[in-house]
Design a protein around this motif. Structure first.
Motif, PDB file in Angstrom:
ATOM      1  N   UNK A 229      56.355  28.639  36.504  1.00  0.00           N
ATOM      2  CA  UNK A 229      55.136  28.063  37.090  1.00  0.00           C
ATOM      3  C   UNK A 229      54.226  29.160  37.637  1.00  0.00           C
ATOM      4  N   UNK A 230      54.813  30.102  38.372  1.00  0.00           N
ATOM      5  CA  UNK A 230      54.017  31.193  38.945  1.00  0.00           C
ATOM      6  C   UNK A 230      53.408  32.057  37.838  1.00  0.00           C
ATOM      7  N   UNK A 231      54.201  32.328  36.820  1.00  0.00           N
ATOM      8  CA  UNK A 231      53.717  33.183  35.733  1.00  0.00           C
ATOM      9  C   UNK A 231      52.526  32.531  35.008  1.00  0.00           C
ATOM     10  N   UNK A 232      52.635  31.239  34.746  1.00  0.00           N
ATOM     11  CA  UNK A 232      51.551  30.544  34.053  1.00  0.00           C
ATOM     12  C   UNK A 232      50.274  30.559  34.872  1.00  0.00           C
ATOM     13  N   UNK A 233      50.399  30.354  36.166  1.00  0.00           N
ATOM     14  CA  UNK A 233      49.211  30.361  37.020  1.00  0.00           C
ATOM     15  C   UNK A 233      48.614  31.768  37.096  1.00  0.00           C
ATOM     16  N   UNK A 234      49.473  32.775  37.216  1.00  0.00           N
ATOM     17  CA  UNK A 234      48.981  34.148  37.327  1.00  0.00           C
ATOM     18  C   UNK A 234      48.204  34.570  36.075  1.00  0.00           C
ATOM     19  N   UNK A 235      48.644  34.072  34.894  1.00  0.00           N
ATOM     20  CA  UNK A 235      47.987  34.457  33.649  1.00  0.00           C
ATOM     21  C   UNK A 235      46.722  33.660  33.358  1.00  0.00           C
ATOM     22  N   UNK A 236      46.518  32.575  34.065  1.00  0.00           N
ATOM     23  CA  UNK A 236      45.352  31.727  33.797  1.00  0.00           C
ATOM     24  C   UNK A 236      44.067  32.518  34.053  1.00  0.00           C
ATOM     25  N   UNK A 237      43.153  32.542  33.090  1.00  0.00           N
ATOM     26  CA  UNK A 237      41.962  33.374  33.239  1.00  0.00           C
ATOM     27  C   UNK A 237      40.964  32.848  34.265  1.00  0.00           C
ATOM     28  N   UNK A 238      40.934  31.564  34.492  1.00  0.00           N
ATOM     29  CA  UNK A 238      39.942  31.005  35.424  1.00  0.00           C
ATOM     30  C   UNK A 238      40.213  31.495  36.839  1.00  0.00           C
ATOM     31  N   UNK A 239      39.195  31.622  37.609  1.00  0.00           N
ATOM     32  CA  UNK A 239      39.284  32.058  38.995  1.00  0.00           C
ATOM     33  C   UNK A 239      38.449  31.121  39.872  1.00  0.00           C
ATOM     34  N   UNK A 240      38.830  30.954  41.150  1.00  0.00           N
ATOM     35  CA  UNK A 240      39.972  31.532  41.852  1.00  0.00           C
ATOM     36  C   UNK A 240      41.257  30.780  41.547  1.00  0.00           C
ATOM     37  N   UNK A 241      42.369  31.371  41.995  1.00  0.00           N
ATOM     38  CA  UNK A 241      43.662  30.697  41.945  1.00  0.00           C
ATOM     39  C   UNK A 241      43.982  30.177  43.356  1.00  0.00           C
ATOM     40  N   UNK A 242      44.790  29.110  43.394  1.00  0.00           N
ATOM     41  CA  UNK A 242      45.205  28.562  44.688  1.00  0.00           C
ATOM     42  C   UNK A 242      46.727  28.439  44.737  1.00  0.00           C
TER      43      UNK A 242
END
Length: 604
Positions: free
Chosen positions: A253-266
């Motif tokens: 789950x963390x890896x998928x979110x970290x790789x997501x190009x859209x910003x910001x992350x929450x």
């Protein structure tokens, strides 16, 4: 409510408390959260502020909040009326919410409610400055029967209170102060080998110095030195999976979110622990709040998020207070904020309180609630790691999951895996309640058998014969005596067709009447269905009607026909509901029929 009433002006007290949160009308915001570009996410905090000040949300106050936040009044009313703890009709400032859910019911809540009715009238009836109300589970199951006391005013008071008696409730109704919050039932304080409960009950939860003296914040320092890829790798290799019921691998789950190009992350902590019988997250937040904040900070710097939200049950006032205090402490020490430990990495945290809606434990319903909408689930996909809070990539974990993280970062995946089994590494928190000698929160390695867990809890109360155990809460499954040898792991429970769920272990002796418990579970799901999808909205109503008929021994046709209909209703809800609430609403009831012979001849 006639929505035209929303055009009436608020009282001076209501206007003042709203302006204190949002800033003077037309002027600058006075608190950091009000400076955010989006404003609607302040809807729940504003409604909480009004109710805490005057005891209910008047049309004038709701209209003023909607105007300040640019929320259409009809939508504002729709949100306020969605949550059970918001009052839209005038009521006295003191409210006593008495739990009548399964654990409290087994501990005498029905007698307490009957005695309150005799002395103070029906639920909701005003007596002087007070009124009492029925409540679903308050998360104080190990101290059952329980109540939540709230008193509105310039200095509002909220207390979660266990071991409630008629005499104590009567004193509260007559205007006496509630005293201090209840203490959790802990039986492993200081025991070697604990990971999640190692500080609980032993270290001052209000002192950051005490937390650091016990190794606190070593993991965050190490995470900043190792960097996100190494932290992610340790998390993946540890095999940590979510403790909320879905058991999804946390590292993925963390890896998928970290790789997501859209910003910001929450990063969002789901602390809306509402499954009846569950209280583990409450104990962690109340007794070790710094550990959760450290874990969320590690999550933030690892997945590239600069802001996180703690969504805490409104029924947990002490947890909210302890977390708010802890956030102030760590911010003052440079452990939270724009430049954590001088490493050029920023992360901030905000607390948001729910308002009494079980469905908000579903992650996308929680996002809607955080954003100021009704807490209704969204269709998936897209999944939160791609499109989550405010439409951005979001990591959402519950409290127990997150509190595992500092240990993994500090000691490594190999050390973490030394306890538990290969497929279920680590330890698990079990919320033991019901007819057991020592109800409370227990931390044991995965793989312990159900029988061994019950022995740790002193066995069945009074040495009576065991009738069965509810595993996983109202959305879980009943098991009989044959399950005492069942190893409590994800793989073994899956093979057995049961679930660990949120860690609930509710013990029933031979004297417990099962049918009334099932009727309470059916009513719970009827009340908590958000109503968005037809299978759940209608199915939970029909299920409650059916269970009520069977509880009264008034089947339509005969018992076999009713049980066939119960199974068909359950199948429809499993197949066609859009979220886990409808999909699991019949699980406990159907399993009680199968494993405990509920509703059959001779059933207690």
């Amino acid at each position: 409510m006639d929505l035209r009433a929303l055009e009436t002006p608020p009282s001076d007290a209501e206007r003042a408390v709203i302006d204190a949160l949002l800033g003077d009308e037309g002027g600058p915001a006075t608190v950091p959260i009000a400076s955010a570009r989006r404003k609607r996410h302040l809807l729940l905090p504003a409604l909480h502020a009004v109710q805490a000040r005057v005891g209910w949300i008047s049309p004038g106050a709701l209209g003023y909040v909607c105007r300040r936040l640019d929320v259409p009044p009809a939508e504002g009313f729709g949100v306020a009326s969605f949550y059970a703890l918001f009052a839209l009709a005038e009521r006295p400032p003191v409210a006593l919410h008495v739990c009548d859910d399964i654990a409290c019911k087994m501990a005498g809540a029905d007698d307490l409610i009957h005695s309150l009715t005799r002395e103070f009238g029906q639920a909701g009836h005003t007596t002087g400055e007070s009124a009492w109300h029925r409540s679903p589970c308050l998360g104080l199951c190990e101290q059952a029967p329980a109540a939540l006391y709230t008193s509105a005013g310039e200095r509002p008071v909220e207390r979660g209170l266990g071991a409630m008696t008629h005499e104590r409730a009567a004193r509260l109704m007559q205007g006496n102060a509630p005293g201090e919050p209840s203490s959790p039932a802990l039986h492993q304080v200081g025991e070697p080998g604990l990971r999640l409960l190692s500080r609980v009950g032993r270290v001052d939860p209000t002192s950051i110095d005490a937390y650091r003296a016990e190794g606190g914040y070593r993991a965050l320092r190490l995470a900043l030195e190792l960097g996100p890829p190494r932290v992610m790798r340790e998390l993946m290799e540890s095999g940590l999976v979510g403790r909320g019921g879905a058991a999804f691998p946390t590292g993925k789950k963390w890896e998928a979110a970290a790789r997501a190009p859209a910003r910001p992350h929450y990063v969002v902590c789901n602390a809306d622990e509402s499954e009846p019988g569950t209280f583990k997250d409450r104990v962690l937040m109340e007794q070790d709040p710094f550990a959760l904040i450290e874990a969320m900070t590690i999550a933030g710097v690892t997945v590239g998020a600069e802001l996180g939200y703690l969504y805490v049950r409104a029924e947990y006032p002490l947890a909210s207070q302890r977390l708010a205090h802890a956030i102030r402490e760590v911010r003052a020490r440079g452990l939270l904020g724009p430049d954590i430990l001088g490493r050029g990495v920023g992360f901030e945290l905000e607390i948001r309180r729910g308002a009494g809606a079980y469905i908000c434990g579903e992650e996308t319903a929680l996002f809607n609630s955080l954003e100021g909408f009704r807490g209704e689930p969204r269709s998936k996909p897209p999944f939160p790691v791609e499109v989550g809070l405010f439409g951005k990539p979001t990591v959402v974990n519950n409290v127990e999951t997150l509190v595992n993280v500092p240990f993994i970062v500090e000691h490594g995946a190999a050390e973490y895996r030394k306890l538990g089994t290969a497929a279920s590494p680590g330890t698990r928190l079990f919320c033991v309640s019901g007819r057991v000698e020592r109800p409370g929160l227990y931390e044991l390695p995965f793989g312990v058998t159900l029988g061994a867990l019950l022995e740790r809890a002193g066995g069945v109360k009074g040495g009576r014969p065991l009738q069965g155990v509810l595993l996983g809460g109202a959305a879980g499954t009943f098991v009989g005596k044959a399950a005492l040898a069942l190893p409590l792991t994800f793989e073994d429970t899956r093979r057995a067709g049961v679930t660990l769920g949120s860690g609930v272990v509710l013990v029933l002796d031979d004297q417990v009447a099962v049918a009334p418990l099932l009727a309470r579970i059916a009513r719970f799901f009827r009340d908590e269905s958000c109503g968005q999808c037809v299978p759940c909205r209608v199915g939970t109503v029909r299920q409650e009607e059916l269970v009520t008929r069977l509880t009264r021994k008034q089947p339509r046709g005969n018992l076999d026909q009713e049980l066939v209909l119960l199974a068909e209703l359950g199948q429809v809800m499993r197949d066609a509901s859009i979220c886990g609430l409808g999909q699991t609403a019949s699980a406990a009831i159907e399993s009680a029929v199968k494993e405990l012979g509920a509703f059959g001849k001779g059933a207690p």
